[in-house]
Scaffold this motif. Structure first.
Motif, PDB file in Angstrom:
ATOM      1  N   PHE A 279     101.862   4.959  34.455  1.00  0.00           N
ATOM      2  CA  PHE A 279     101.326   4.597  35.769  1.00  0.00           C
ATOM      3  C   PHE A 279      99.882   4.157  35.562  1.00  0.00           C
ATOM      4  CE2 PHE A 279      99.405   5.808  39.921  1.00  0.00           C
ATOM      5  CZ  PHE A 279     100.171   4.969  40.728  1.00  0.00           C
ATOM      6  N   MET A 280      99.615   2.864  35.748  1.00  0.00           N
ATOM      7  CA  MET A 280      98.303   2.288  35.441  1.00  0.00           C
ATOM      8  C   MET A 280      97.553   1.979  36.735  1.00  0.00           C
ATOM      9  SD  MET A 280      99.004   1.972  32.075  1.00  0.00           S
ATOM     10  CE  MET A 280      97.914   0.780  31.302  1.00  0.00           C
ATOM     11  N   VAL A 281      96.276   2.353  36.784  1.00  0.00           N
ATOM     12  CA  VAL A 281      95.440   2.066  37.949  1.00  0.00           C
ATOM     13  C   VAL A 281      94.022   1.729  37.475  1.00  0.00           C
ATOM     14  CG1 VAL A 281      96.715   3.522  39.572  1.00  0.00           C
ATOM     15  CG2 VAL A 281      94.873   4.511  38.208  1.00  0.00           C
ATOM     16  N   GLN A 295     101.199  10.642  44.465  1.00  0.00           N
ATOM     17  CA  GLN A 295     102.213  11.392  45.193  1.00  0.00           C
ATOM     18  C   GLN A 295     103.403  10.497  45.541  1.00  0.00           C
ATOM     19  OE1 GLN A 295      99.629  12.777  48.323  1.00  0.00           O
ATOM     20  NE2 GLN A 295      99.615  14.864  47.513  1.00  0.00           N
ATOM     21  N   ASN A 296     103.108   9.277  45.971  1.00  0.00           N
ATOM     22  CA  ASN A 296     104.187   8.344  46.322  1.00  0.00           C
ATOM     23  C   ASN A 296     105.007   7.964  45.097  1.00  0.00           C
ATOM     24  OD1 ASN A 296     103.391   8.323  49.010  1.00  0.00           O
ATOM     25  ND2 ASN A 296     102.082   6.537  48.769  1.00  0.00           N
ATOM     26  N   LEU A 301     100.416  11.950  36.065  1.00  0.00           N
ATOM     27  CA  LEU A 301      99.421  11.401  35.140  1.00  0.00           C
ATOM     28  C   LEU A 301      99.278   9.910  35.371  1.00  0.00           C
ATOM     29  CD1 LEU A 301      98.915  12.244  31.430  1.00  0.00           C
ATOM     30  CD2 LEU A 301      99.230   9.853  32.064  1.00  0.00           C
ATOM     31  N   ALA A 302      98.026   9.447  35.394  1.00  0.00           N
ATOM     32  CA  ALA A 302      97.748   8.024  35.553  1.00  0.00           C
ATOM     33  C   ALA A 302      96.795   7.577  34.452  1.00  0.00           C
ATOM     34  CB  ALA A 302      97.132   7.741  36.920  1.00  0.00           C
ATOM     35  N   LEU A 314      92.262   8.787  31.221  1.00  0.00           N
ATOM     36  CA  LEU A 314      93.429   9.184  32.004  1.00  0.00           C
ATOM     37  C   LEU A 314      93.026  10.279  32.972  1.00  0.00           C
ATOM     38  CD1 LEU A 314      94.558  12.156  30.909  1.00  0.00           C
ATOM     39  CD2 LEU A 314      95.371  10.769  29.025  1.00  0.00           C
ATOM     40  N   ILE A 315      93.844  10.435  34.018  1.00  0.00           N
ATOM     41  CA  ILE A 315      93.565  11.446  35.036  1.00  0.00           C
ATOM     42  C   ILE A 315      94.885  12.037  35.490  1.00  0.00           C
ATOM     43  CG2 ILE A 315      93.675   9.816  36.978  1.00  0.00           C
ATOM     44  CD1 ILE A 315      91.352  11.356  38.259  1.00  0.00           C
ATOM     45  N   THR A 316      94.873  13.317  35.828  1.00  0.00           N
ATOM     46  CA  THR A 316      96.070  13.995  36.309  1.00  0.00           C
ATOM     47  C   THR A 316      95.869  14.474  37.743  1.00  0.00           C
ATOM     48  OG1 THR A 316      95.374  16.192  35.540  1.00  0.00           O
ATOM     49  CG2 THR A 316      96.565  14.781  33.974  1.00  0.00           C
ATOM     50  N   ILE A 317      96.944  14.750  38.408  1.00  0.00           N
ATOM     51  CA  ILE A 317      96.849  15.295  39.765  1.00  0.00           C
ATOM     52  C   ILE A 317      96.082  16.611  39.752  1.00  0.00           C
ATOM     53  CG2 ILE A 317      98.322  16.637  41.334  1.00  0.00           C
ATOM     54  CD1 ILE A 317      99.932  14.300  41.911  1.00  0.00           C
TER      55      ILE A 317
END
Length: 322
Positions: A279-281, A295-296, A301-302, A314-317
């Protein structure tokens, strides 16, 4: 019925109407969107209309406020005109008007409707949803125009939706509640952190690329499982030609399930066989929007990408919630 009595009756009707608008305004500003959404799911038709209002709450609150002030002002004029005819002395009539309208304004346009609006926010907001839409259709353009005029003549930067309900005021209320021991200090800090969430970008919370744990696509499942156990991470980015070429994410639970079902797979299968899409942002994305997106997408992990398309981190919820 003479003209003076008629004017007072009309003024009373306008005051009661204005009180209803104050209650509707208070209810609309206070009602919970989550509660209305649940009512909509339960089949409440008005809740469906109310959800649309809550998506642009400020516009409708401003229109109700404008209509309320219009009715209140007209009622003051009518009462003043009637009292000037009833009382011989102009000074007496003006004093009587001031006393009556101050009491009426404080009780009928202040305390009573706002209390009812707070106590029964859901019911009142649902009951007045059509009225609110009608008033916004009539007064909305004028309200928006006057807000623009007010911002233009006021020094400094104005507020596009008007200054009637701001985050700063809400923060002050939270601090006051904490000072009065209405809420605990840790609860106050938690509420403030929710406000700060919208002002925080992902790069401020991310694990930078230099500290990332990752694995190549050609590694075996045994090597990936060993890396997960050593690092303590349950999700590990998978890279292709380098750290800037993240092609997926491997889950330790997927490896454990596969190895449990097929013992030989730990040596014969590669990470690329079990990895999931990444999941890339952008790393400049606001954290509150990122949390909603994750969430959607049902991902924890993004991978954050910088302005040049490279991996920033990277970042996690869990990072966001913490």
């Amino acid at each position: 019925m003479n003209s003076n009595t008629l004017q007072l009756v009309i003024a009373a009707i306008m005051v009661l109407s204005a009180a209803g608008l104050v209650a509707a305004e208070t209810a609309l500003a206070r009602v919970s969107k989550a509660t209305v959404e649940q009512l909509r799911k339960d089949g409440n038709r008005r809740a469906g209309r109310l959800i649309k209002l809550l998506d642009d709450r400020a516009k409708y609150v401003n229109s109700l406020l404008f209509a309320n002030l219009t009715l209140s002002t007209i009622s003051v004029v009518l009462v003043t005109t009637a009292f000037l005819q009833i009382f011989v002395d102009d000074t007496t009539s003006l004093i009587a008007t001031s006393v009556v309208m101050v009491l009426v304004g404080y009780i009928l346009l202040g305390v009573a409707p706002q209390t009812v609006g707070r106590q029964k926010a859901d019911a009142i907001a649902l009951a007045t949803v059509r009225l609110t839409q009608l008033i916004t259709f009539v007064f909305g353009p004028l309200s928006k125009l006057f807000i623009m005029v007010g911002n233009a003549i006021t020094p400094g930067q104005g507020f596009r939706e008007g200054p009637f309900s701001t985050q700063a005021e809400l923060r002050e209320l939270v601090d006051m509640a904490g000072a009065d021991s209405v809420i605990e200090d840790d609860e106050r800090q938690m509420i403030h952190s929710v406000f700060e969430l919208g002002d925080t970008v992902a790069r401020e919370l991310m694990v930078p690329r230099t500290e990332m744990v990752w694995i190549e696509t050609h590694k075996t499942l045994r090597q990936a499982l060993s890396l997960g156990l050593r690092s303590g991470y349950s999700r590990i980015p998978v890279v292709g030609e380098g750290i800037d070429d993240i092609v997926g994410v491997i889950f330790v639970k997927d490896i454990a399930r596969r190895v449990f079902e097929h013992q030989e797979s730990q040596s014969t299968e590669r990470v690329s066989d079990l990895m999931r899409p990444a999941f890339m942002v952008p790393d400049s994305r606001n954290v509150d929007e990122l949390l909603r997106d994750m969430q959607n997408a049902r991902t924890h992990l993004a991978v954050l990408v910088d302005e040049y398309g490279g991996t920033a981190g990277l970042i996690t919820i869990e990072d966001v919630i913490e």
